[in-house]
Motif scaffolding. Structure first.
Motif, short mmCIF file in Angstrom:
data_model
loop_
_atom_site.label_atom_id
_atom_site.label_comp_id
_atom_site.label_asym_id
_atom_site.label_seq_id
_atom_site.Cartn_x
_atom_site.Cartn_y
_atom_site.Cartn_z
N GLY A 45 0.98 -1.24 0.08
CA GLY A 45 -0.16 -0.01 -0.30
C GLY A 45 0.83 1.23 0.20
O GLY A 45 2.05 1.33 -0.03
N GLU A 46 0.14 2.40 -0.05
CA GLU A 46 1.03 3.64 0.02
C GLU A 46 0.57 4.24 1.33
O GLU A 46 -0.27 4.44 2.01
CB GLU A 46 0.29 4.74 -1.18
CG GLU A 46 0.75 5.93 -1.36
CD GLU A 46 0.27 6.87 -2.13
OE1 GLU A 46 0.04 8.18 -1.86
OE2 GLU A 46 -0.51 6.49 -3.00
N LYS A 63 -2.92 2.50 2.32
CA LYS A 63 -4.19 2.75 1.49
C LYS A 63 -3.94 2.38 0.00
O LYS A 63 -2.83 2.15 -0.45
CB LYS A 63 -4.65 4.32 1.56
CG LYS A 63 -3.67 5.09 0.90
CD LYS A 63 -4.22 6.53 0.81
CE LYS A 63 -3.14 7.63 0.18
NZ LYS A 63 -4.19 8.94 0.19
N ASP A 64 -4.86 2.08 -0.63
CA ASP A 64 -5.00 1.97 -2.21
C ASP A 64 -6.07 2.69 -2.72
O ASP A 64 -6.71 3.44 -1.92
CB ASP A 64 -4.65 0.52 -2.49
CG ASP A 64 -6.14 -0.52 -1.86
OD1 ASP A 64 -6.92 0.20 -1.54
OD2 ASP A 64 -5.65 -1.62 -1.76
N GLU A 65 -6.56 2.29 -3.83
CA GLU A 65 -7.74 3.06 -4.30
C GLU A 65 -9.39 2.69 -3.69
O GLU A 65 -9.89 3.60 -3.63
CB GLU A 65 -7.80 2.47 -5.76
CG GLU A 65 -6.72 3.04 -6.85
CD GLU A 65 -5.64 2.11 -6.75
OE1 GLU A 65 -5.62 1.00 -5.84
OE2 GLU A 65 -4.54 2.03 -7.31
N GLN A 68 -8.22 1.56 3.33
CA GLN A 68 -7.11 2.20 4.29
C GLN A 68 -6.97 1.20 5.14
O GLN A 68 -8.03 0.45 5.76
CB GLN A 68 -7.41 3.65 4.69
CG GLN A 68 -7.62 4.52 3.80
CD GLN A 68 -7.98 5.92 4.36
OE1 GLN A 68 -8.04 6.29 5.76
NE2 GLN A 68 -8.06 6.85 3.57
N GLN A 90 5.41 3.94 -1.89
CA GLN A 90 4.84 2.51 -1.85
C GLN A 90 5.52 1.59 -1.19
O GLN A 90 6.73 1.57 -1.46
CB GLN A 90 4.67 2.35 -3.48
CG GLN A 90 3.73 1.11 -3.83
CD GLN A 90 2.10 1.60 -3.93
OE1 GLN A 90 1.87 2.55 -3.63
NE2 GLN A 90 1.11 0.61 -3.89
#
Length: 426
Positions: A45-46, A63-65, A68, A90
């Protein structure tokens, strides 16, 4: 009870709609279920909402698209991280899920974390930069100055890119009296780093009489410029025996090749301005040289004229014969002094010889003979007879007087004190 059995038991417990739970009971039950099902998990994830508490623990959100996930990195592990953790990075995290009852939420307890994708490449780049820096490849002390008036420039770049066009255009506008050797290479993509490295090796192998090398390309993304971060390219730049100017990308783009080069230019146009002087600069330099030369000649001419005037005012040049007359008088004086000294020396020598002759005469046996004495010698040997005992009757002897000598034969020999018969006396 196995995990699957426990899950079935807990599921049945939840399906019992008549059971009423307190918030704590339900949270603890969810905690047990969740932590047993996910004892170890890996998540990509970011990083977002990164913060470090006063305790040293690190809190962040992965988080991703679509979702979270809160996460925690304890201080003991955070202090051992070898890269900078920041929002937008990332990452790949490994750890375990945990439910935090006071907030009623689940979170990831991070036990391992590393950059993912370009984040991993950035980490590798940072480590390479640190290693090369420790080796001294970026030290300012090893940077060499560029030649002021280069005659031949080597350019390593793409022959079709905008960089070579910008560089040559700026070069022609500034200074035309220079030759350019273009070494065509790929400047991005697969094989670009190898071609750039081989170009430097080729220039090192053969003597092209280059004064400076320019490594350049236009701007682009970090992926486009990645070849100029490769270790082989950086080492080729640092080991070049010819000064290197690196002009990669735009002003905000800084590659490891830029750091290893002797001079970094912001753009290809800036590189041209750094390697050659402008026409106006050349004219100003020549004008300055001409002015300095003229001033130096004027000072030299003035000094020579002053020296000649001083020489001309000296008596030796105003009255040159006086020096000859003076030296002639000195020669005459020395001649008189030499004659006088010679006479005195001869007189002293004559007196010394007279004295020496008188002393020698007084010591000569001939001088004794003049006073009535004689000297007897054996004949014909000529040995001096000092005692009568050395003779015997019948021996012929020579008697030397003050004037002349005579021979006689010994009739008798008498010792010291023996009387001689009167008839035998002379």
């Amino acid at each position: 009870m196995s995990m699957s059995d426990e899950y079935v038991f807990q599921s049945e417990l939840f399906e019992n709609r008549s059971r009423v739970f307190t918030v704590s009971e339900l949270t603890i039950l969810i905690k047990e279920v969740l932590e047993n099902i996910f004892p170890s998990v890996a998540v990509i994830g970011e990083v977002a909402d990164l913060s470090v508490a006063r305790s040293g623990h690190c809190y962040l959100t992965l988080k991703d698209e679509g979702a979270q996930l809160p996460a925690v990195i304890w201080r003991s592990y955070r202090e051992r991280l070898t890269f900078d953790l920041h929002d937008g990075l990332q990452v790949l995290c490994r750890g375990r899920l945990e439910v935090y009852p006071p907030h009623g939420r689940y979170q990831l307890i991070v036990e391992e974390i590393e950059p993912s994708g370009w984040g991993a490449k950035e980490l590798a780049l940072r480590r390479l930069k640190e290693r090369l820096a420790r080796e001294g490849l970026f030290d300012a002390a090893r940077k060499r100055p560029l030649p002021r008036w280069p005659r031949r420039i080597g350019v390593i770049t793409s022959p079709t890119g905008a960089a070579i066009h910008d560089f040559l255009t700026a070069l022609r506008e500034r200074f035309r009296a220079v030759d350019v050797l273009i070494i065509p290479v790929k400047v991005q993509g697969e094989g670009a780093a190898e071609e750039i490295t081989q170009a430097f090796q080729w220039l090192e192998k053969y003597d092209w009489n280059l004064d400076v090398i320019v490594l350049t390309r236009g701007g682009g993304s970090i992926e486009d410029l990645w070849a100029f971060n490769e270790e082989s390219v950086v080492r080729a730049v640092a080991s070049s025996r010819i000064p290197v100017v690196s002009a990669v990308g735009h002003e905000i783009d800084v590659t490891l090749a830029d750091l290893a080069a002797d001079v970094r230019a912001l753009t290809p146009t800036d590189a041209a301005s750094k390697v050659v002087p402008s026409q106006e600069e050349l004219e100003a330099v020549l004008a300055g040289y001409a002015m300095r030369l003229r001033a130096h000649l004027d000072l030299r001419l003035k000094a020579v004229r002053t020296h000649l005037d001083a020489m001309a005012s000296r008596p030796v040049f105003r009255f040159p014969k006086d020096l000859v007359y003076t030296r002639s008088q000195e020669v005459d004086e020395w001649e008189r002094r030499l004659e006088h000294a010679g006479d005195r020396f001869l007189e002293r020598s004559r007196m010394v010889l007279t004295t020496m002759a008188a002393r020698l005469e007084s010591l000569s046996p001939l001088g004794v003979l003049s006073r009535g004495y004689s000297m007897t010698l054996t004949h014909p040997e000529g040995r001096v007879v000092r005692e009568a005992a050395s003779l015997c009757p019948g021996t012929i002897v020579q008697t030397r007087l003050h004037r002349g000598s005579f021979l006689s034969r010994v009739e008798e020999v008498h010792g010291d004190g023996e009387p001689v018969h009167p008839d035998q006396r002379i």
